[in-house]
Motif scaffolding. Structure first.
Motif, short mmCIF file in Angstrom:
data_model
loop_
_atom_site.label_atom_id
_atom_site.label_comp_id
_atom_site.label_asym_id
_atom_site.label_seq_id
_atom_site.Cartn_x
_atom_site.Cartn_y
_atom_site.Cartn_z
N GLY A 761 -40.69 -22.56 14.95
CA GLY A 761 -41.01 -22.13 13.52
C GLY A 761 -40.60 -23.31 12.59
N PHE A 762 -41.54 -23.27 11.45
CA PHE A 762 -40.97 -24.19 10.54
C PHE A 762 -39.97 -23.61 9.36
CE2 PHE A 762 -45.51 -25.17 11.22
CZ PHE A 762 -45.35 -26.41 12.03
N ALA A 763 -39.18 -24.68 8.94
CA ALA A 763 -38.01 -24.27 8.10
C ALA A 763 -38.28 -23.16 7.04
CB ALA A 763 -37.22 -25.24 7.88
N PRO A 769 -34.43 -16.37 10.63
CA PRO A 769 -33.11 -15.77 10.18
C PRO A 769 -32.58 -16.91 9.58
CG PRO A 769 -33.58 -15.07 12.64
CD PRO A 769 -34.72 -15.89 12.01
N GLU A 770 -31.41 -16.55 8.77
CA GLU A 770 -30.84 -17.75 7.96
C GLU A 770 -29.94 -18.76 8.89
OE1 GLU A 770 -30.71 -19.84 5.18
OE2 GLU A 770 -32.32 -18.04 4.75
N ALA A 771 -29.53 -17.86 9.84
CA ALA A 771 -28.59 -18.92 10.78
C ALA A 771 -29.42 -20.01 11.39
CB ALA A 771 -27.86 -17.91 11.85
N VAL A 776 -31.65 -25.53 11.96
CA VAL A 776 -32.72 -26.31 11.98
C VAL A 776 -32.60 -27.57 10.81
CG1 VAL A 776 -35.10 -26.69 11.58
CG2 VAL A 776 -34.29 -24.61 12.92
N VAL A 777 -32.23 -26.84 9.47
CA VAL A 777 -32.16 -27.95 8.51
C VAL A 777 -31.22 -28.85 8.70
CG1 VAL A 777 -31.65 -27.91 6.04
CG2 VAL A 777 -33.37 -26.14 6.98
N THR A 778 -29.71 -28.35 9.20
CA THR A 778 -28.83 -29.35 9.35
C THR A 778 -28.97 -30.42 10.31
OG1 THR A 778 -27.53 -27.53 10.26
CG2 THR A 778 -26.86 -28.21 8.03
N ALA A 779 -29.43 -29.92 11.49
CA ALA A 779 -29.54 -30.59 12.59
C ALA A 779 -30.52 -31.69 12.25
CB ALA A 779 -30.13 -29.79 13.87
#
Ligand SMILES: Nc1nc2c(ncn2[C@@H]2O[C@H](COP(=O)(O)OP(=O)(O)OP(=O)(O)O)[C@@H](O)[C@H]2O)c(=O)[nH]1
Ligand SMILES: [Mg+2]
Length: 865
Positions: A761-763, A769-771, A776-779
């Motif tokens: 999935g793209f962010a 799901p938010e989690a 993904v985003v922080t990683a």
């Protein structure tokens, strides 16, 4: 095919070199088949009959040899453990009768087929083949020779021997009666054990011939319960001083009822040529894929050398069976090795020394029973440096010397140390729960006692090898000793056999066929000479006309051979083949796919969101792109890589269709060009086949057969379509086989080769799901994609996929083309009737049989397909 030309080509092929070897074998077989046909069709003529019959016999022999499976023969001294080793190789130690006394009574052919993973090894069919009348006669003649020489060495007077000699001939009832009384009055009273053994063996055969003459030449499926009896030698006679009297009664002819029960089997035992077992071997024991390309693979178990009951007969039969075996595994008895045993085996192999060295692998059987002290002394002894030469000069001197007699020098890597007991222990370890042999077998063979002892021995050798590899890093013996300690050497033997079959099997078979073909050619020449002397003749004028037509046919045949050779080069590789100076196929496919993928609507949304070549989901905490705000956007951002998949498949399919079309266009042009290049041949044909000749041909062939084959060979318009039909059929067959093979990977799924991580999935996907999004985003510290790179990957992935598929297909096309051209060429063999019709010979002997025969050419001299 509507016009009666069967242009379908076979579907069996593997590596190129292998394919080439198999083709050579087929050519040799075809040569024999053609010669046989021509010779068989000659009118009877007393002067040539004998040579002709010899030719037919020799041709039959070559054909039979070409059809034989590739074979591995297991030979050696009796009780060396041959039958047990064969069982172990196939994962079933109790497969064949095994015992301490000489056991295997007859040559046993184990025809292997791949069984299913997880299944036990199964005998799926058993059959008996009896000796033919001629084979028994040959066998009896050998036995009589042996008896004669034993009697002569024992000092028998020449008159008595001469009487024996006079009895030669077919072993009829009279012969046996006469021989029986001769033996009773002359041979038996000598009291010499070796003479008595020979007499007893001969009388056993005679007894069988007289009680069951119907068995000769018979072949019969038998029950799995009976086959063991056919494989087990009878017990030695109770009182060897009593003259054997085996000519009692007859056994009813079993061919009517078809039943072979235990009693008729016992009576006919000496007449059995071989017992054939079909065996399904599961893949987890032995994966046969690489081995079963040509015909099939068969393992042959031979009666051991030196068994008293049936030694002379066995040696004679084994010698004949061994003549055609490609890989010979000699198993020496570890406790009883002697150079004499090796010599006996060498003598039985009856081949040139270099052929023997090429065909042989050697095993030292029952290695665990080599005097125990040897290995323990070495294992615990003083720590002098260990080396191959130390072992060779010391404890292994006897076994290695025998092995090297058989192998020649510098082939120590073909030596295997073997222990069936360690092999069984390893099988127990791997498949403890699956009962690979019966409890009765374990008890009869006292496994509970032998295995622990063997394991001890294996452990000492393991310590020795541990030192050997350190002390002598180049040790050739170390791998065999390691394998021995590991599983009794079983797996290494399997590998060794497999490698030998692959590298030498077909080559040795080819050498055998070539030798037979050379013999055949000599006989062919003798027959040609005989026909020239005695057969019908032609005058000079017809001879000259014949030459003209034959030379046309020969030129057409050569041109087809030449085209077949060129086809691989010119049709097979999509990277290099070009149609009319256009770009190579790979480049054209790339252009097409770039056009296709670049046109996807997702790109405009993605590129619109690009900052510095990158689409970011977030910049710091701020969403730079919010899906909900962009409802008027004509194409929305893709939410996951999944959205590319369907279109990717479409692009691949399109590319493939395009590439395939180009391949077929290319082939059509190739065929057209070939015809143009051969215009000189077209002209020659037109000059020879004038309208008057054409009429004659029509009358003779009614528009079919040879003249049509010649036309088709000169005008290849049919080639593209026929090739296409064949390629499609072969692909369909292969797909079918793939479907039936549950283990086959599903290679036809283009999405399986999708170059992106699937379902990623793209962010910015609001459904994520938010989690997950947070991770993904922080990683990735601000999830980002580079559309240009993404697009490039998709393009490259699609092009690679198309090219890899189309490469296989084009290689297939080139192969089928070559095969069709070879067939076309083969159809132009033996043109005698055609030539006769063209030159208008209409007498009783329209053809010149000597010329017909000469037209069939040994493949090595430019004949064949
Ligand atoms: N200790 C030990 N015994 C073995 C080994 N191999 C075979 N045996 C025993 O040796 C005997 C002979 O084994 P077979 O397999 O019947 O030998 P063979 O070479 O087929 O004998 P023939 O058919 O008579 O030529 C049997 O009792 C086996 O249990 C081995 O590696 N170690
Ligand atoms: Mg045996």
């Amino acid at each position: 095919m509507a016009e009666g030309v069967d242009d379908s080509v076979g579907s069996d092929e593997s590596g190129r070199a292998r394919t080439h070897l198999i083709e050579e074998l087929n050519d040799l077989r075809e040569y024999a088949a053609k010669l046989r046909d021509v010779a068989a069709s000659l009118p009877p003529e007393p002067v040539i009959d004998e040579v002709r019959d010899t030719l037919v016999r020799e041709a039959d022999k070559l054909i039979a040899l070409a059809d034989e499976p590739i074979t591995v023969g297991m030979v050696g001294t009796y009780s060396a453990g041959k039958s047990l080793l064969l069982g172990l190789l196939l994962g079933a130690p109790d497969l064949l009768p095994v015992s301490d006394d000489p056991t295997t009574a007859n040559v046993t052919v184990l025809q292997l087929r791949q069984g299913r993973e997880g299944d036990p090894t199964l005998i799926t069919r058993a059959a008996l083949q009896y000796l033919s009348h001629d084979e028994v006669s040959a066998c009896v003649a050998t036995m009589l020779d042996e008896l004669t020489s034993r009697c002569a060495s024992a000092g028998m007077i020449p008159e008595t021997l001469a009487a024996l000699h006079r009895m030669r001939g077919l072993p009829t009832a009279d012969f046996w009666r006469e021989f029986g009384s001769w033996a009773r009055t002359n041979a038996w009273p000598t009291r010499s054990p070796s003479i008595r053994l020979a007499v007893r063996e001969l009388l056993r055969v005679g007894g069988a011939v007289l009680t069951a003459p119907w068995a000769l030449g018979w072949s019969k499926p038998i029950g799995a319960d009976v086959f063991r009896a056919a494989l087990s030698l009878p017990a030695p006679v109770a009182d060897p001083t009593v003259f054997p009297d085996w000519f009692r009664g007859t056994i009813r002819d079993r061919r009517q009822t078809g039943e072979v029960d235990a009693s008729s089997l016992r009576a006919t035992l000496p007449l059995i040529r071989r017992v054939v077992l079909d065996i399904a071997v599961p893949t987890h024991i032995w994966d046969l894929t690489a081995l079963c390309g040509h015909n099939a693979l068969a393992l042959l178990d031979f009666p051991g050398l030196g068994a008293d009951v049936s030694e002379i007969r066995d040696r004679g039969l084994a010698r004949r069976e061994l003549a055609d075996v490609t890989t010979i595994f000699v198993l020496l008895h570890g406790q009883r090795v002697s150079d004499a045993a090796a010599m006996t085996i060498l003598d039985m192999l009856d081949r040139a020394p270099e052929d023997i060295h090429d065909s042989v692998l050697v095993g030292i059987g029952r290695f665990d029973q080599l005097p125990h002290s040897i290995s323990s002394d070495l294992a615990t002894g003083p720590s002098a440096r260990l080396s191959d030469s130390q072992l060779t000069g010391g404890v292994l001197a006897a076994v290695l010397s025998s092995a090297r007699q058989l192998l020649g020098s510098d082939r120590d890597e073909r030596i295997h140390f073997h222990s069936a007991m360690l092999g069984i222990a390893a099988l127990d370890r791997r498949f403890a729960d699956r009962g690979r042999y019966s409890p009765e077998f374990a008890a009869e063979r006292s496994l509970a006692e032998h295995i622990p002892r063997a394991l001890d021995n294996g452990a000492s050798w393991s310590r020795i090898v541990g030192r050997l590899v350190v002390d002598d890093p180049g040790s050739v013996l170390a791998p065999a000793l390691t394998a021995y300690a590991d599983d009794g050497g079983v797996r290494r033997i399997r590998d060794g056999v497999e490698r030998h079959v692959q590298t030498h099997g077909l080559r040795i078979r080819r050498a055998q066929l070539l030798r037979q073909a050379d013999r055949l050619e000599t006989t062919q020449q003798r027959l040609i000479d005989a026909l020239r002397l005695h057969g019908p003749r032609e005058n000079d004028e017809t001879r000259a006309q014949r030459d003209v037509v034959e030379s046309l046919v020969e030129s057409v045949r050569n041109s087809l051979a030449h085209l077949a050779d060129r086809s691989t080069l010119e049709l097979a590789d999509p990277r290099t083949v070009r149609v009319n100076g256009q770009a190579g196929l790979t480049d054209s496919v790339r252009q097409l796919i770039v056009g296709e993928i670049f046109g996807w609507p997702e790109w405009s949304a993605l590129f619109a969101a690009v900052r510095d070549g990158v689409v970011c989901a977030r910049l710091g905490d701020e969403l730079i792109f919010d899906q909900e705000d962009e409802e008027d956007q004509p194409s929305r951002l893709p939410l996951s890589t999944r959205e590319f998949e369907a279109r990717f498949t479409e692009a691949v399919t399109l590319g493939e269709r395009f590439a395939r079309d180009r391949a077929w266009t290319l082939l059509a042009e190739w065929a057209r060009r070939a015809d143009v290049e051969r215009s000189a041949l077209h002209h020659r044909r037109a000059e020879i086949i004038t309208p008057a000749v054409q009429q004659r041909l029509c009358a003779q062939f009614a528009g079919r057969g040879y003249p049509r084959y010649l036309d088709r060979a000169l005008n290849l318009e049919w080639l593209p379509d026929t090739t296409r039909k064949n390629v499609e059929q072969r692909m369909a067959r292969r797909a079918e086989a793939g479907r039936n093979d549950e283990n086959a990977a599903d290679t036809d799924d283009p999405v399986g080769k999708f170059p992106l991580r699937r379902n990623a999935g793209f962010a910015w996907d609001p459904g994520m799901p938010e989690a997950v999004r947070a991770s993904v985003v922080t990683a990735v510290a601000g999830h980002q994609i580079r559309p240009a790179r993404l697009r490039r990957e998709l393009v490259n992935g699609a092009v690679d996929l198309v090219i890899s598929r189309i490469s296989a297909e084009q290689a297939e096309i080139a192969w089928v083309v070559a095969e069709l051209l070879r067939r076309s060429r083969a159809r132009l063999d033996a043109p005698e009737l055609f030539v006769a019709t063209v030159i208008g010979i209409e007498d009783d002997h329209p053809t010149d049989p000597a010329a017909d025969l000469a037209a069939v050419r040994h493949p090595a001299r430019g004949g064949g397909g």
